[in-house]
Design a protein around this motif. Sequence first.
Motif, mmCIF file in Angstrom:
data_model
loop_
_atom_site.group_PDB
_atom_site.id
_atom_site.type_symbol
_atom_site.label_atom_id
_atom_site.label_comp_id
_atom_site.label_asym_id
_atom_site.label_seq_id
_atom_site.Cartn_x
_atom_site.Cartn_y
_atom_site.Cartn_z
ATOM 1 N N LEU A 1 0.827 -1.206 0.000
ATOM 2 C CA LEU A 1 0.000 0.000 0.000
ATOM 3 C C LEU A 1 0.863 1.259 0.000
ATOM 4 O O LEU A 1 1.957 1.262 0.574
ATOM 5 C CB LEU A 1 -0.888 0.019 1.240
ATOM 6 C CG LEU A 1 -1.791 -1.193 1.464
ATOM 7 C CD1 LEU A 1 -2.503 -1.067 2.809
ATOM 8 C CD2 LEU A 1 -2.793 -1.330 0.345
ATOM 9 N N PHE A 2 0.385 2.306 -0.612
ATOM 10 C CA PHE A 2 1.009 3.637 -0.582
ATOM 11 C C PHE A 2 2.444 3.628 -1.106
ATOM 12 O O PHE A 2 3.252 4.460 -0.712
ATOM 13 C CB PHE A 2 0.996 4.228 0.835
ATOM 14 C CG PHE A 2 -0.293 4.077 1.571
ATOM 15 C CD1 PHE A 2 -1.462 4.634 1.088
ATOM 16 C CD2 PHE A 2 -0.356 3.374 2.755
ATOM 17 C CE1 PHE A 2 -2.663 4.488 1.765
ATOM 18 C CE2 PHE A 2 -1.545 3.224 3.442
ATOM 19 C CZ PHE A 2 -2.701 3.789 2.952
ATOM 20 N N ALA A 3 2.799 2.708 -1.976
ATOM 21 C CA ALA A 3 4.199 2.520 -2.394
ATOM 22 C C ALA A 3 4.819 3.799 -2.950
ATOM 23 O O ALA A 3 5.976 4.094 -2.658
ATOM 24 C CB ALA A 3 4.292 1.401 -3.421
ATOM 25 N N GLU A 4 4.077 4.566 -3.727
ATOM 26 C CA GLU A 4 4.649 5.754 -4.360
ATOM 27 C C GLU A 4 4.654 6.967 -3.440
ATOM 28 O O GLU A 4 5.260 7.978 -3.771
ATOM 29 C CB GLU A 4 3.875 6.060 -5.640
ATOM 30 C CG GLU A 4 4.070 4.970 -6.685
ATOM 31 C CD GLU A 4 2.984 4.972 -7.741
ATOM 32 O OE1 GLU A 4 2.121 5.872 -7.715
ATOM 33 O OE2 GLU A 4 3.000 4.064 -8.575
ATOM 34 N N SER B 1 -10.739 1.791 6.155
ATOM 35 C CA SER B 1 -10.573 2.168 4.754
ATOM 36 C C SER B 1 -9.127 2.597 4.545
ATOM 37 O O SER B 1 -8.382 2.843 5.506
ATOM 38 C CB SER B 1 -11.522 3.318 4.401
ATOM 39 O OG SER B 1 -11.099 4.502 5.068
ATOM 40 N N LEU B 2 -8.715 2.697 3.295
ATOM 41 C CA LEU B 2 -7.339 3.121 3.012
ATOM 42 C C LEU B 2 -7.070 4.526 3.538
ATOM 43 O O LEU B 2 -5.987 4.797 4.045
ATOM 44 C CB LEU B 2 -7.054 3.052 1.513
ATOM 45 C CG LEU B 2 -6.843 1.656 0.950
ATOM 46 C CD1 LEU B 2 -6.593 1.720 -0.548
ATOM 47 C CD2 LEU B 2 -5.686 0.951 1.633
ATOM 48 N N SER B 3 -8.053 5.412 3.456
ATOM 49 C CA SER B 3 -7.832 6.769 3.957
ATOM 50 C C SER B 3 -7.691 6.776 5.484
ATOM 51 O O SER B 3 -6.862 7.503 6.034
ATOM 52 C CB SER B 3 -8.940 7.713 3.501
ATOM 53 O OG SER B 3 -10.184 7.293 3.988
ATOM 54 N N GLU B 4 -8.493 5.953 6.187
ATOM 55 C CA GLU B 4 -8.359 5.855 7.653
ATOM 56 C C GLU B 4 -6.998 5.269 8.032
ATOM 57 O O GLU B 4 -6.351 5.739 8.967
ATOM 58 C CB GLU B 4 -9.470 4.974 8.226
ATOM 59 C CG GLU B 4 -10.853 5.583 8.145
ATOM 60 C CD GLU B 4 -11.945 4.596 8.523
ATOM 61 O OE1 GLU B 4 -12.914 5.038 9.158
ATOM 62 O OE2 GLU B 4 -11.830 3.402 8.190
ATOM 63 N N ARG C 1 -4.255 5.377 6.233
ATOM 64 C CA ARG C 1 -3.229 6.367 5.909
ATOM 65 C C ARG C 1 -3.140 7.423 7.014
ATOM 66 O O ARG C 1 -2.051 7.815 7.423
ATOM 67 C CB ARG C 1 -3.542 7.021 4.565
ATOM 68 C CG ARG C 1 -2.438 7.907 4.051
ATOM 69 C CD ARG C 1 -2.768 8.366 2.626
ATOM 70 N NE ARG C 1 -1.632 8.969 1.997
ATOM 71 C CZ ARG C 1 -1.341 10.262 2.069
ATOM 72 N NH1 ARG C 1 -2.122 11.081 2.764
ATOM 73 N NH2 ARG C 1 -0.277 10.742 1.461
ATOM 74 N N GLN C 2 -4.295 7.881 7.518
ATOM 75 C CA GLN C 2 -4.304 8.861 8.605
ATOM 76 C C GLN C 2 -3.653 8.293 9.862
ATOM 77 O O GLN C 2 -2.885 8.977 10.533
ATOM 78 C CB GLN C 2 -5.733 9.326 8.901
ATOM 79 C CG GLN C 2 -6.300 10.256 7.869
ATOM 80 C CD GLN C 2 -5.430 11.487 7.699
ATOM 81 O OE1 GLN C 2 -4.774 11.635 6.677
ATOM 82 N NE2 GLN C 2 -5.420 12.357 8.674
ATOM 83 N N THR C 3 -3.957 7.043 10.196
ATOM 84 C CA THR C 3 -3.352 6.396 11.367
ATOM 85 C C THR C 3 -1.837 6.324 11.226
ATOM 86 O O THR C 3 -1.097 6.650 12.156
ATOM 87 C CB THR C 3 -3.927 4.974 11.556
ATOM 88 O OG1 THR C 3 -5.332 5.072 11.756
ATOM 89 C CG2 THR C 3 -3.281 4.268 12.744
ATOM 90 N N LEU C 4 -1.382 5.894 10.049
ATOM 91 C CA LEU C 4 0.063 5.788 9.834
ATOM 92 C C LEU C 4 0.727 7.160 9.867
ATOM 93 O O LEU C 4 1.837 7.298 10.387
ATOM 94 C CB LEU C 4 0.347 5.088 8.504
ATOM 95 C CG LEU C 4 -0.035 3.619 8.444
ATOM 96 C CD1 LEU C 4 0.189 3.065 7.047
ATOM 97 C CD2 LEU C 4 0.735 2.804 9.467
ATOM 98 N N LYS C 5 0.063 8.182 9.330
ATOM 99 C CA LYS C 5 0.638 9.536 9.352
ATOM 100 C C LYS C 5 0.766 10.054 10.785
ATOM 101 O O LYS C 5 1.730 10.754 11.114
ATOM 102 C CB LYS C 5 -0.203 10.492 8.526
ATOM 103 C CG LYS C 5 0.126 10.478 7.066
ATOM 104 C CD LYS C 5 -0.650 11.556 6.355
ATOM 105 C CE LYS C 5 0.255 12.275 5.394
ATOM 106 N NZ LYS C 5 -0.417 13.309 4.637
#
Length: 95
Positions: free
Chosen positions: A12-15, A78-81, A83-87
């Motif tokens: 996920l989010f590789a780029e 979801s992918l956006s949730e 991504r927010q957690t990882l950020k």
Amino acid sequence: MIVHELIGTETLFAEQLKEGYYVIREKYNKFDVQPQNTDAFQQIDCGTEEIITVVFDPGTDYSLICIDTYAFEAKSPSLSELRQTLKMKHRDLFQ
């Protein structure tokens, strides 16, 4: 005994990540395997589990470093949730 059967993996989010960092999503089927007698086992479906792993690859063979792991047994974010957690937890991970 709980057995995990890998049914899917993706990056996920590789780029969007810094070089050398990866977010890997793995999905597993979970089974409870119970011996019934010397020749038979009973297998009970226990649903699915999703594991999100953040790793760093320093570039040498066989040297992935696990940064963090998140497990989801019920509803996966979801992918956006995600991504927010990882950020929030890994501010420097995203470029």
